[in-house]
Design a protein around this motif. Structure first.
Motif, PDB file in Angstrom:
ATOM      1  N   GLN A 100      46.224  36.906  45.602  1.00 55.56           N
ATOM      2  CA  GLN A 100      46.728  37.385  47.003  1.00 55.56           C
ATOM      3  C   GLN A 100      48.161  37.019  47.358  1.00 55.56           C
ATOM      4  N   THR A 101      48.819  37.843  48.002  1.00 60.50           N
ATOM      5  CA  THR A 101      50.241  37.651  48.373  1.00 60.50           C
ATOM      6  C   THR A 101      50.256  36.558  49.676  1.00 60.50           C
ATOM      7  N   VAL A 102      49.041  36.751  50.331  1.00 65.70           N
ATOM      8  CA  VAL A 102      49.004  35.587  51.403  1.00 65.70           C
ATOM      9  C   VAL A 102      47.344  35.047  51.370  1.00 65.70           C
ATOM     10  N   GLU A 103      47.203  34.002  51.455  1.00 64.22           N
ATOM     11  CA  GLU A 103      46.141  33.045  51.428  1.00 64.22           C
ATOM     12  C   GLU A 103      45.302  33.679  52.567  1.00 64.22           C
ATOM     13  N   TYR A 189      58.832  37.511  49.032  1.00 67.86           N
ATOM     14  CA  TYR A 189      58.110  38.086  47.805  1.00 67.86           C
ATOM     15  C   TYR A 189      58.654  38.615  46.790  1.00 67.86           C
ATOM     16  N   PHE A 190      59.826  39.482  47.224  1.00 74.64           N
ATOM     17  CA  PHE A 190      60.385  40.242  45.989  1.00 74.64           C
ATOM     18  C   PHE A 190      61.578  39.218  45.486  1.00 74.64           C
ATOM     19  N   LYS A 191      61.807  38.451  46.150  1.00 79.29           N
ATOM     20  CA  LYS A 191      62.738  37.296  45.448  1.00 79.29           C
ATOM     21  C   LYS A 191      62.099  36.441  44.451  1.00 79.29           C
ATOM     22  N   HIS A 192      60.885  36.433  44.418  1.00 81.18           N
ATOM     23  CA  HIS A 192      60.177  35.323  43.644  1.00 81.18           C
ATOM     24  C   HIS A 192      59.488  35.998  42.605  1.00 81.18           C
ATOM     25  N   ASP A 193      58.874  37.306  42.933  1.00 80.17           N
ATOM     26  CA  ASP A 193      57.837  37.967  42.129  1.00 80.17           C
ATOM     27  C   ASP A 193      58.711  38.518  40.835  1.00 80.17           C
ATOM     28  N   LYS A 194      57.857  38.256  39.710  1.00 76.93           N
ATOM     29  CA  LYS A 194      58.499  38.654  38.479  1.00 76.93           C
ATOM     30  C   LYS A 194      57.968  40.019  37.875  1.00 76.93           C
ATOM     31  N   GLY A 195      56.914  40.666  38.735  1.00 77.14           N
ATOM     32  CA  GLY A 195      56.358  41.955  38.247  1.00 77.14           C
ATOM     33  C   GLY A 195      57.425  43.236  38.212  1.00 77.14           C
ATOM     34  N   ILE A 196      57.155  44.167  37.195  1.00 77.32           N
ATOM     35  CA  ILE A 196      58.239  44.983  37.071  1.00 77.32           C
ATOM     36  C   ILE A 196      57.610  46.431  37.375  1.00 77.32           C
ATOM     37  N   GLY A 197      56.377  46.672  37.794  1.00 77.67           N
ATOM     38  CA  GLY A 197      55.894  48.130  38.323  1.00 77.67           C
ATOM     39  C   GLY A 197      55.763  48.024  39.887  1.00 77.67           C
TER      40      GLY A 197
END
Length: 299
Positions: A100-103, A189-197
Motif C-alpha cells: 500500500q502506498t498509504v496504510e 513517493y517519487f523521491k523514494h520509490d525505486k520502481g522503474i515502470g
C-alpha cells in the motif's frame, strides 16, 4: 542525362539501407545474436573502405561507395550501444509482496522484481545460478528475445538524448496533469520509490482520491494499470507474473486495464486462479468498480 546521374547516386543509398534492414530483420527474428549483428555491420564497413581504395581512380564509383560508407557508419554508430545489452540472455521475475502506498487505503500496488542474468546458455544454467539466492523467490525465468533487447537499446538512446521520458517519468507527469498539480504525498513517493515502470499509475491515483476523501475503500484490492493525463487506463506488461504474485499473497480481487482483459482471461484458465479479475478502461470506471465491490462485500 542529369536525371540518370541522380538516379545512379540514389542506388547506393537504397542498396545500403536494404542491406541494413535485412541484417536487422535477421537479428530481430533471433537468427543471429547481437554481437554477430554488429560484426556483420563492421565487416561491411571494412569492405566498403577497401572498395573505396580499390576504385579511388574512378570518381563516380568512389563517390557512390563513399555515400554508402557514410550511411552505414551512421547506422553502425546508432546500433553500437547494443553492446551494453547483448549479455542479458535471461531474466528472472521475482515475487514482491504487493504494498500500500498509504496504510489503510486497501489499494495495493502489484509489482514484479526483475533480475537480469548475464551470459546464461540455458534456462537450466539460469536456475542453477538462482539457487545461490534462496531469499529471492522466482516466479518465472524467461529467455530475452532480441526484439526486447533492441527496444531497450532504442529507449535508452532516446532517454540519453532527452527525446523520450522514462515510463516512471511519464507516469509522474500524467498524474500531475490529471490532478492539475503534483500533490505533496506523490512528490514524496517519487523521491523514494525505486520502481522503474508506469504500472503503479492507477494505484497511486486511486490512493490519492482516497486521501482527498473522494473515494472510500474497505477491501484489499490488488491494482495494476498505467494512466494518461485524461484518466484512461493503459495496458501493462508482466501480467502473468503479477497474477501469480496476487495469487501467492491471497488477494481476492484484482483490477487491471481492459487492454489486458483477454490475456488475463487466458491466464486465469491456464494458472487456475481463484481471483476475481475486473478490467477497466478509465479511472471513473475503476472508481465505480471499487464502490460496487465495497457495497457487495464489505461488512
Amino acid at each position: 542525362m542529369k536525371d540518370k546521374a541522380q538516379s545512379l547516386n540514389v542506388i547506393p543509398i537504397i542498396i545500403t539501407i536494404v542491406f541494413y534492414l535485412l541484417v536487422l530483420g535477421v537479428f530481430l527474428r533471433d537468427a543471429i545474436d547481437g554481437i554477430s549483428f554488429l560484426v556483420l555491420l563492421l565487416l561491411s564497413l571494412f569492405m566498403l573502405t577497401i572498395s573505396i581504395f580499390i576504385f579511388r581512380r574512378k570518381q563516380k564509383t568512389k563517390q557512390q561507395l563513399t555515400i554508402s560508407l557514410a550511411i552505414l557508419l551512421l547506422l553502425f554508430c546508432y546500433e553500437l550501444p547494443l553492446l551494453g545489452f547483448v549479455t542479458k540472455t535471461y531474466v528472472a521475475n521475482l515475487y514482491v509482496e504487493p504494498r500500500q502506498t498509504v496504510e489503510g487505503s486497501g489499494i495495493f500496488i502489484v509489482a514484479i522484481s526483475y533480475k537480469a542474468l548475464d551470459n546464461m546458455e540455458s534456462k537450466q544454467e539460469a536456475q542453477e545460478y538462482l539457487r545461490k539466492y534462496p531469499d529471492q523467490e522466482v516466479i518465472t525465468i524467461t529467455k530475452v528475445r532480441n526484439e526486447i533487447l533492441y527496444e531497450n537499446k532504442n529507449r535508452t538512446i532516446f532517454e540519453w538524448l532527452q527525446l523520450k521520458k522514462t515510463p516512471k517519468e511519464e507516469m509522474r507527469e500524467n498524474l500531475k496533469l490529471y490532478f492539475g498539480k503534483e500533490e505533496a504525498r506523490l512528490t514524496e513517493y517519487f523521491k523514494h520509490d525505486k520502481g522503474i515502470g508506469d504500472s503503479a499509475g492507477l494505484s497511486l491515483l486511486l490512493t490519492e482520491l482516497i486521501i482527498k476523501g473522494e473515494l472510500q475503500n474497505g477491501l484489499r484490492l490488488a491494482i495494476t494499470g498505467a494512466i494518461d493525463a485524461e484518466g484512461n487506463v493503459l495496458a501493462v506488461g508482466g501480467l502473468r507474473e503479477k497474477l501469480q504474485n496476487v495469487k501467492k499473497y491471497d488477494f481476492p480481487f484484482m483490477i487491471i486495464p481492459s487492454e489486458n482483459a483477454k490475456e488475463a482471461e487466458t491466464l486465469q484458465r491456464e494458472l487456475k486462479l481463484n481471483i476475481e479479475v475486473i478490467d477497466v478502461e478509465r479511472v471513473d470506471e475503476a472508481i465505480e468498480v471499487i464502490n460496487d465491490l465495497n457495497e457487495k462485500y464489505k461488512k
